[in-house]
Design a protein around this motif. Structure first.
Motif, PDB file in Angstrom:
ATOM      1  N   GLY A  28       0.791  -1.232   0.000  1.00  0.00           N
ATOM      2  CA  GLY A  28       0.000   0.000   0.000  1.00  0.00           C
ATOM      3  C   GLY A  28       0.814   1.268   0.000  1.00  0.00           C
ATOM      4  O   GLY A  28       0.274   2.361   0.213  1.00  0.00           O
ATOM      5  N   SER A  29       2.125   1.156  -0.237  1.00  0.00           N
ATOM      6  CA  SER A  29       2.938   2.377  -0.189  1.00  0.00           C
ATOM      7  C   SER A  29       3.372   2.818  -1.592  1.00  0.00           C
ATOM      8  O   SER A  29       3.149   2.131  -2.586  1.00  0.00           O
ATOM      9  N   ILE A  30       4.001   3.975  -1.613  1.00  0.00           N
ATOM     10  CA  ILE A  30       4.343   4.648  -2.868  1.00  0.00           C
ATOM     11  C   ILE A  30       5.835   4.485  -3.136  1.00  0.00           C
ATOM     12  O   ILE A  30       6.671   4.668  -2.244  1.00  0.00           O
ATOM     13  N   LEU A  31       6.132   4.192  -4.402  1.00  0.00           N
ATOM     14  CA  LEU A  31       7.521   3.985  -4.835  1.00  0.00           C
ATOM     15  C   LEU A  31       8.017   5.250  -5.535  1.00  0.00           C
ATOM     16  O   LEU A  31       7.278   5.869  -6.303  1.00  0.00           O
ATOM     17  N   GLY A  32       9.261   5.620  -5.306  1.00  0.00           N
ATOM     18  CA  GLY A  32       9.892   6.698  -6.073  1.00  0.00           C
ATOM     19  C   GLY A  32      10.646   6.081  -7.249  1.00  0.00           C
ATOM     20  O   GLY A  32      11.342   5.080  -7.088  1.00  0.00           O
ATOM     21  N   VAL A  33      10.493   6.683  -8.424  1.00  0.00           N
ATOM     22  CA  VAL A  33      11.128   6.100  -9.618  1.00  0.00           C
ATOM     23  C   VAL A  33      11.966   7.152 -10.344  1.00  0.00           C
ATOM     24  O   VAL A  33      11.488   8.253 -10.650  1.00  0.00           O
ATOM     25  N   ILE A  53       2.134  -2.518  -6.222  1.00  0.00           N
ATOM     26  CA  ILE A  53       2.569  -1.129  -6.038  1.00  0.00           C
ATOM     27  C   ILE A  53       1.352  -0.213  -6.116  1.00  0.00           C
ATOM     28  O   ILE A  53       0.678  -0.156  -7.147  1.00  0.00           O
ATOM     29  N   ARG A  54       1.071   0.491  -5.016  1.00  0.00           N
ATOM     30  CA  ARG A  54      -0.119   1.364  -4.999  1.00  0.00           C
ATOM     31  C   ARG A  54       0.031   2.501  -5.997  1.00  0.00           C
ATOM     32  O   ARG A  54      -0.924   2.926  -6.656  1.00  0.00           O
ATOM     33  N   GLY A  55       1.243   3.017  -6.109  1.00  0.00           N
ATOM     34  CA  GLY A  55       1.480   4.112  -7.039  1.00  0.00           C
ATOM     35  C   GLY A  55       2.926   4.559  -6.954  1.00  0.00           C
ATOM     36  O   GLY A  55       3.724   4.002  -6.196  1.00  0.00           O
ATOM     37  N   ALA A  56       3.257   5.567  -7.762  1.00  0.00           N
ATOM     38  CA  ALA A  56       4.651   6.014  -7.834  1.00  0.00           C
ATOM     39  C   ALA A  56       4.726   7.523  -7.972  1.00  0.00           C
ATOM     40  O   ALA A  56       3.822   8.155  -8.521  1.00  0.00           O
ATOM     41  N   VAL A  57       5.824   8.063  -7.475  1.00  0.00           N
ATOM     42  CA  VAL A  57       6.190   9.453  -7.763  1.00  0.00           C
ATOM     43  C   VAL A  57       7.322   9.394  -8.784  1.00  0.00           C
ATOM     44  O   VAL A  57       8.324   8.697  -8.565  1.00  0.00           O
ATOM     45  N   ALA A  58       7.134  10.103  -9.894  1.00  0.00           N
ATOM     46  CA  ALA A  58       8.105  10.056 -10.995  1.00  0.00           C
ATOM     47  C   ALA A  58       9.051  11.247 -10.938  1.00  0.00           C
ATOM     48  O   ALA A  58       8.644  12.368 -10.613  1.00  0.00           O
TER      49      ALA A  58
END
Ligand code: 5RP
Length: 227
Positions: A28-33, A53-58
């Motif tokens: 449930g956490s956010i990945l940095g890419v 992956i719940r979502g990402a910051v690009a």
């Protein structure tokens, strides 16, 4: 190393990074890419685990587009409090896990996400390892009206600045690539560069270096942690 060998190492390290994320990113956490060719291969390797992956910051528009294409939701950093893991490449990394980044011009957003992230996982092939940073020209993102002034200031510090012709960052700024440096104290030099008025960000990632290095070698992927 041939370009084909380097591409193969980048791919192996990208797959290892996706495995690392599958094993370590809390549910449930956010990945940095990050941004660049190694980061692109990492995004490709996320496809089999994207449901985890719940979502990402690009860190760039290019990365945002690639993440969207594989169905990973994007988050604005202002809406995210915690990024447990940030995965990104590097142009150079030294034994203390300080890096030069920004070859792809995304250094400012990369440095911001790295600052928020609990853990910076650097993914690189072993051609990126150096004893002393500086062989790769150090990118500096500069407000356009300050290019000449920043170039003079950097020259006084011993660097040879070169404007990256025809390039504009995602933030609408320009890049000076500074060659001729040998960065023996990356933390101190990053701080010195931070004082130059008109710079947005310099590509030394030393005050916040990598925590984990996934290094692609001919013998396989080595995982090491900053001492
Ligand atoms: C982009 C970067 C990249 O991480 C760096 O340039 C490495 O790129 P690549 O994986 O293509 O070798 O800092 O701004």
């Amino acid at each position: 190393m041939s370009p084909e060998q380097q591409a193969a190492l980048k791919k192996s390290v990208a797959i290892a990074a996706a495995d690392y994320v599958a094993a370590n990113l809390p549910k449930g956490s956010i990945l940095g890419v990050g941004t660049g060719s190694t980061a692109n291969l990492f995004i490709d390797a996320l496809v089999p685990i994207r449901e985890k992956i719940r979502g990402a910051v690009a860190s760039s528009k290019a990365t945002a587009d690639k993440l969207t294409a594989i169905g990973i939701p994007l988050f604005d950093l202002n809406d995210v409090d915690v990024i447990p893991i940030y995965v990104d490449g590097a142009d150079e990394i030294d034994p203390g896990f300080s890096m030069i980044k920004g070859g792809g011009g995304a250094l400012t957003r990369e440095k911001i996400i790295a600052d928020v992230a609990d853990q910076f996982v650097c993914i690189a092939d072993d051609s990126k390892c150096v004893q002393t940073l500086g062989r790769f020209p150090l990118p500096i993102e500069v407000i356009p009206m300050a290019v000449a002034q920043v170039a003079r200031a950097v020259s006084k510090l011993g660097g040879k600045p070169m404007l990256r012709e025809g390039f504009m960052t995602d933030n609408g700024n320009q890049i000076l690539d500074v060659s001729g440096l040998s960065v023996s104290d990356p933390v101190a030099f990053e701080s010195t560069l931070n004082q130059i008025v008109g710079t947005v960000t310099n590509g030394l990632f030393a005050r916040r270096g990598a925590d984990v290095l996934l290094l692609g070698t001919a013998q396989g992927v080595n995982i090491s942690r900053r001492a």
